[in-house]
Design a protein around this motif. Sequence first.
Motif, mmCIF file in Angstrom:
data_model
loop_
_atom_site.group_PDB
_atom_site.id
_atom_site.type_symbol
_atom_site.label_atom_id
_atom_site.label_comp_id
_atom_site.label_asym_id
_atom_site.label_seq_id
_atom_site.Cartn_x
_atom_site.Cartn_y
_atom_site.Cartn_z
ATOM 1 N N HIS A 116 66.855 13.850 5.334
ATOM 2 C CA HIS A 116 66.302 15.086 5.899
ATOM 3 C C HIS A 116 67.351 16.196 5.904
ATOM 4 C CE1 HIS A 116 63.716 17.608 8.326
ATOM 5 N NE2 HIS A 116 64.698 17.779 9.201
ATOM 6 N N GLU A 117 68.579 15.862 6.263
ATOM 7 C CA GLU A 117 69.649 16.858 6.272
ATOM 8 C C GLU A 117 69.939 17.353 4.861
ATOM 9 O OE1 GLU A 117 74.377 17.248 7.516
ATOM 10 O OE2 GLU A 117 73.183 15.559 8.239
ATOM 11 N N LEU A 176 57.630 18.187 -0.551
ATOM 12 C CA LEU A 176 57.115 17.657 0.705
ATOM 13 C C LEU A 176 58.225 17.420 1.725
ATOM 14 C CD1 LEU A 176 54.656 15.145 -0.912
ATOM 15 C CD2 LEU A 176 53.976 17.051 0.534
ATOM 16 N N GLY A 177 59.404 17.033 1.249
ATOM 17 C CA GLY A 177 60.507 16.728 2.158
ATOM 18 C C GLY A 177 61.111 15.375 1.847
ATOM 19 N N ASN A 229 62.200 16.848 -3.642
ATOM 20 C CA ASN A 229 62.231 15.994 -2.467
ATOM 21 C C ASN A 229 63.506 15.158 -2.434
ATOM 22 O OD1 ASN A 229 59.332 16.436 -1.552
ATOM 23 N ND2 ASN A 229 59.011 15.674 -3.623
ATOM 24 N N THR A 230 63.894 14.709 -1.255
ATOM 25 C CA THR A 230 64.922 13.681 -1.132
ATOM 26 C C THR A 230 64.226 12.347 -0.870
ATOM 27 O OG1 THR A 230 65.165 14.174 1.229
ATOM 28 C CG2 THR A 230 66.689 15.259 -0.306
ATOM 29 N N THR A 286 54.234 17.219 -4.348
ATOM 30 C CA THR A 286 54.291 18.608 -3.888
ATOM 31 C C THR A 286 53.112 18.904 -2.972
ATOM 32 O OG1 THR A 286 53.023 19.443 -5.777
ATOM 33 C CG2 THR A 286 55.427 19.380 -6.013
ATOM 34 N N GLN A 287 53.218 20.024 -2.275
ATOM 35 C CA GLN A 287 52.092 20.536 -1.503
ATOM 36 C C GLN A 287 51.820 21.971 -1.947
ATOM 37 O OE1 GLN A 287 53.220 20.051 2.562
ATOM 38 N NE2 GLN A 287 55.309 20.743 2.192
#
Length: 487
Positions: free
Chosen positions: A56-57, A146-147, A174-175, A476-477
């Motif tokens: 997340h970081e 998305l993240g 994304n990660t 993706t979004q």
Amino acid sequence: MNVIDSQPYELLIGQRWTAGSQGHTFDTLNPATGQVLAQVHEASEADVDAAVRAAHEAYEKYWRKTTPAERGRLLRRLAALFERDREKIAWIETLNVGKPITHSLDSLKAMPSSLEYFAGIIPAVRGETIPVGDNDVLNFTLREPLGVCALITPWNYPMTLTVNKLGPALAAGNTVILKPSEVTPLSAMALARLFEEAGFPPGVVNVVNGQGATVGERLVTHSLVSRVSFTGGTVTGARIQASTASDVKRVTLELGGKSPLIVFADAPLDKAVAVAAGDIIKNSGQVCIACTRLLVQESVRDEFLGQLQQRLDTVRVGSPSDAATEMGPLVSAAQKKRVEKYIQLAGDEGATPAVHGNLLLDNATQPGFFVRPTLLLNSHNRMQSAQDEIFGPVQSVIGFRDEADALRIANDSRYGLAAVLFTHDGGRALRMARGLQSGSVAINTGVRTSFDAPFGGYKQSGIGKERGLEAIYENTQLKNVKYDMGV
């Protein structure tokens, strides 16, 4: 070639290779010998949390802000490193999975091209302007990552499926946290080293090892994980879908199969036999898209079976390290027990198991998890052995009368991953392709997955698509933006 690293294998969390915080390890075996191949550190829930935070970081600090060109450059560098180490990774898969070395080398041949493909199509991930009714409003869309994505891979094709998940996830921005199968985790460790060497920022790719019920469950329910991509059994896939429902995560599931191979009387029988034999031999039948129901028109059933049995009688079953071996062991003692149980069940149901192949073992491979190719003759489609995914070198042979009968039997399954049909009748081929409830249909050839074409199933074979441009879209979004130009 010494391909096993120093042990125990560690976890990759952020920029650190580290032991599991609880100090637990587990063994991974060589299925050809039944012996311990390596020890691997097991992640705790705290380790999973740390990996998710690192991902997340990394996503917030830099990966989501990287340019498409930069992501493409890193993926191309990774592709070059993979090509350099392809033989080493193939040997790791042979030792850990049990597939013959010739098969391992062949299955990894396309992986560098897969990474280059996803690097190349990054510029295609873009939005569009929409001519809405209000001329004062500029309406357009953006495709955004998305993240943090959790990627959970199975034991049968660990490297192929890992690359085909990692490529589009990273290309989209994304990660990821990768959780390999605890049965075959070693090739993922080798790949993770290549990400470091290629220059991917710390935290973009993380690897945690352990059981699905603990490590996997914590990963898929973590609040910072935005997407879960899982390949494996249908029961586990349904559990993941239920676990992610409370926070409505994006989920892609590539699950089980019981694919039909349909042989009509006018078919090129030699080609159909080659595909049927290949599906039972390749990776010892441990292939989700393998055709494990052979539907043969009654007028050519004896001729087809004669040719197929003749081919299977010649199969060399033995050490996967021997270049002459065509079929290796099953991946574990548990899988061998499962397959043998289904063969016995088929006999109890009224089928006639016919065992083929030459089992060539020495002192080292005698304890291995070998099962010879087996045809379940005189089967019908309502047998449990013809409905359940066995995941081994076993095929049910089922007769049919005509086109309608073939389509009815083929679709009479809770699965819908792939289907193969052989016929010289073009109209029939297209009618069947339209009628088959399957995510992939192959006509007069076997099902060949490709990194640049979408893949996914119908019914209980899964949801969503992997590979191809559709895999990027899954990662993706879509955002709609409306800008009032009159203000």
